[in-house]
Design an enzyme around this catalytic site. Structure first.
Site, mmCIF file in Angstrom:
data_model
loop_
_atom_site.group_PDB
_atom_site.id
_atom_site.type_symbol
_atom_site.label_atom_id
_atom_site.label_comp_id
_atom_site.label_asym_id
_atom_site.label_seq_id
_atom_site.Cartn_x
_atom_site.Cartn_y
_atom_site.Cartn_z
ATOM 1 C CB CYS A 1 -0.911 -0.001 1.227
ATOM 2 S SG CYS A 1 -2.278 1.163 1.096
ATOM 3 C CG ASP B 1 -4.504 -0.321 10.184
ATOM 4 O OD1 ASP B 1 -3.445 -0.746 10.681
ATOM 5 O OD2 ASP B 1 -4.550 0.653 9.407
#
Length: 212
Positions: free
Chosen positions: A8, A130
């Site tokens: 990412c 996360d």
């Protein structure tokens, strides 16, 4: 089922090519100006054009407006939308409007935080667990923080899911062993500085994941 990876916050061609060559299943473009990983639409267009169809293009957004989504989808030819700080209702509306799969980020610090994932059933197609950032943090992720992976032990996941937060080549094997994750998402763990991806670290991360 093998473990796959998403790299990412990409913004450089050489890193993009390394991620693709290394077997990344997904790449992520961040569309959030406060982030050091933010990409412009022009840059996203150039990078997105290099991504083969076998690799998913994921746009990362923080409570985005429709106009931003439309421009980003067109520029990067996105295959999925990753949402941070968006309600289940907003996630469902975005999915219906864009007709793209939605990944909903669930910030985790305690076992109780996992309950948020259930609210996205029917509103998203994937959960991204996360690490929860401090309340005063400008960024919802990408800060190198990790949560206690053991919190996921025995949790009934309402949707397909991915693991993120503080992963790197040294700890991803333990993360997968502890959580059973089949998709791992890395950003700061393959950087030499905030927003600056390290080609060697990206390659090492993907090599480790491929061996799991």
């Amino acid at each position: 089922m093998r473990v796959t990876a998403k790299i990412c916050g990409l913004s450089a061609v050489e890193v993009m090519d390394t991620a693709i060559a290394g077997g990344a299943a997904h790449i992520g473009f961040v569309f959030f100006p406060p982030s050091p990983r933010h990409v412009t639409f022009d840059r996203a267009t150039a990078l997105g054009a290099r991504v083969p169809d076998r690799v998913g293009r994921v746009g990362v957004f923080v409570d985005p407006e429709d106009a931003l989504l439309d421009q980003a989808i067109g520029a990067a030819r996105l295959d999925a939308i990753q949402l941070h700080r968006a309600s289940p209702q907003r996630a469902a509306a975005i999915g219906a409007r864009t007709r793209l799969p939605v990944w909903a980020a669930v910030p985790v610090k305690t076992r109780e935080d996992l309950a948020t994932a259930h609210a996205f059933r029917g509103a998203a197609q994937r959960i991204l667990y996360d690490a929860k950032t401090p309340d005063d943090a400008r960024l919802p992720g990408g800060m190198g923080l990790r949560f206690d992976w053991a919190l996921l032990d025995g949790f009934a996941h309402p949707l397909p899911w991915a693991l993120s937060g503080g992963l790197d080549a040294e700890n991803v094997a333990d993360a997968v062993r502890i959580t059973g994750a089949r998709l791992v998402d890395v950003s700061s763990g393959v950087e030499s500085a905030p927003g600056v991806k390290d080609v060697a670290k990206v390659a090492a991360f993907l090599e480790t994941v491929a061996a799991l």
